[in-house]
Design a protein around this motif. Sequence first.
Motif, short mmCIF file in Angstrom:
data_model
loop_
_atom_site.label_atom_id
_atom_site.label_comp_id
_atom_site.label_asym_id
_atom_site.label_seq_id
_atom_site.Cartn_x
_atom_site.Cartn_y
_atom_site.Cartn_z
N GLN A 138 -7.79 -0.17 -5.20
CA GLN A 138 -6.58 -0.78 -4.74
C GLN A 138 -5.73 -1.38 -5.79
O GLN A 138 -4.54 -1.65 -5.43
CB GLN A 138 -6.94 -1.66 -3.61
CG GLN A 138 -7.61 -0.88 -2.43
CD GLN A 138 -6.67 0.19 -1.82
OE1 GLN A 138 -5.45 -0.12 -1.38
NE2 GLN A 138 -7.28 1.43 -1.84
N THR A 140 -3.25 -2.24 -8.62
CA THR A 140 -2.22 -1.47 -8.99
C THR A 140 -1.56 -2.03 -10.47
O THR A 140 -1.80 -3.16 -10.89
CB THR A 140 -0.93 -1.69 -8.01
OG1 THR A 140 -0.60 -2.82 -7.89
CG2 THR A 140 -1.35 -0.92 -6.57
N LYS A 171 -4.26 1.69 -10.27
CA LYS A 171 -3.48 2.83 -9.86
C LYS A 171 -1.99 2.49 -10.38
O LYS A 171 -1.39 1.45 -10.15
CB LYS A 171 -3.21 2.88 -8.31
CG LYS A 171 -4.61 3.32 -7.40
CD LYS A 171 -4.56 4.76 -7.59
CE LYS A 171 -5.53 5.38 -6.74
NZ LYS A 171 -5.38 5.36 -5.34
N PRO A 174 0.38 5.06 -6.81
CA PRO A 174 -0.46 4.93 -5.63
C PRO A 174 -0.18 5.82 -4.79
O PRO A 174 -0.81 6.09 -3.62
CB PRO A 174 0.34 3.47 -5.11
CG PRO A 174 1.01 2.55 -6.45
CD PRO A 174 1.25 3.83 -7.12
N SER A 175 1.03 6.70 -4.82
CA SER A 175 1.40 7.51 -3.70
C SER A 175 1.15 9.25 -4.37
O SER A 175 1.39 10.20 -3.76
CB SER A 175 2.92 7.63 -3.69
OG SER A 175 3.54 8.08 -4.77
N LYS A 179 -5.58 11.40 -4.62
CA LYS A 179 -5.33 10.06 -4.87
C LYS A 179 -5.89 9.72 -6.36
O LYS A 179 -5.35 8.86 -7.23
CB LYS A 179 -6.32 9.11 -4.00
CG LYS A 179 -5.81 9.03 -2.57
CD LYS A 179 -6.57 8.23 -1.63
CE LYS A 179 -6.06 8.09 -0.41
NZ LYS A 179 -7.02 7.21 0.54
#
Length: 381
Positions: A138, A140, A171, A174-175, A179
């Motif tokens: 998670q 970023t 990340k 993130p999109s 993943k």
Amino acid sequence: MKHPYLQEEHEIFRKSLRKFLEKEAYPFYEQWEEERIIPRAFWEKMGAQGFLCPDVPEEYGGSGVDWGFSVVVNEELERVGSGLVGIGLHSDIVIPYITAYGTKEQKERWLPKCVTGEMITAIAMTEPGTGSDLANIQTTARLDGDHYVLNGQKTFITNGIHADLIIVACKTDPSAVPKHKGLSLVVVERDAPGFSRGRKLNKVGLHCQDTAELIFEDCRVPKENLLGEEGKGFQYLMEKLQQERLLVAINAQAASEKMFEMTMEYIQSREAFGKPISRFQNTQFKMAEMATDLEMGRAFLNQLIAEHIHGANVVTKVSMAKWRLTENARRIATECMQLHGGYGYMEEYEIARRYRDIPVASIYAGTNEIMKTIIAKNLGL
């Protein structure tokens, strides 16, 4: 019979290292355990003697030797105590990312100080809600002009307190679908604004090894600190996890051999019912079983190390070794403590510390359940 990878120069190196550790590590290890940290001065002494990152190329301050020298270092450190695992992580897990994927400028900036011990490294993958499932990280890193802005938390980070240089899995997209294609590696330096350390974690074992939480709150990192290419972080992690897991297997085997040695010495000196407990059949059978496991484990491990040094893809075998040898170590720790009787439960006896330290080896670098999943997948199941 010729050894699969060790030669005379490796054994000369081992003697030199062992002599160094007898002076600089063994006498102080219990103190480090009580203080819950290894002093930076020890890292610098290791670096001054050429015992850190020996396989780093000479142009960046290393010795440029083969990985067999690193195996020797890790085995000898494990014989002192499992809490020294952070040194192996620095030399043989983190630094290879920089040597493999770093730019020339990054290598020139970081590697020389990593070799001397002036700069200590860590790698931050695990998060409070994400362990083995790396694709679901998670944390970023958003590009803002000339900087990445990091937000997130990491936990269970080896060398987390001492670290001056941290490779952070995060990340950048993130999109991304799937993943894992949005994952990148960004190097965060000690003084980065927005970076802070949380708790130094209080563990069951490995007391002198500094394990910590890391916090990134709008942490600004120069975009030049991107390691490799954006979106290839997951690929890089998969490529380097082979050596990380092999290192865990090496340490587990070395710990098992050390526990066996100390138990052999104890059973021959401890008497019960008028004779050494080594004379009892149950003791003999237990020692025979452990000796057999150790011989078989060592034979498999040595051949595996040789294949790895020669660049072979041995992911399946490494997964087997990481699983089996760490399970062997847990069982041997239990058996050896039992053979020490009541004294085995006393902190003044080293086996008690070993019993506490060894279980985590089946958890970190990918749990043993993950190892079995990899093995099964590569068997075509």
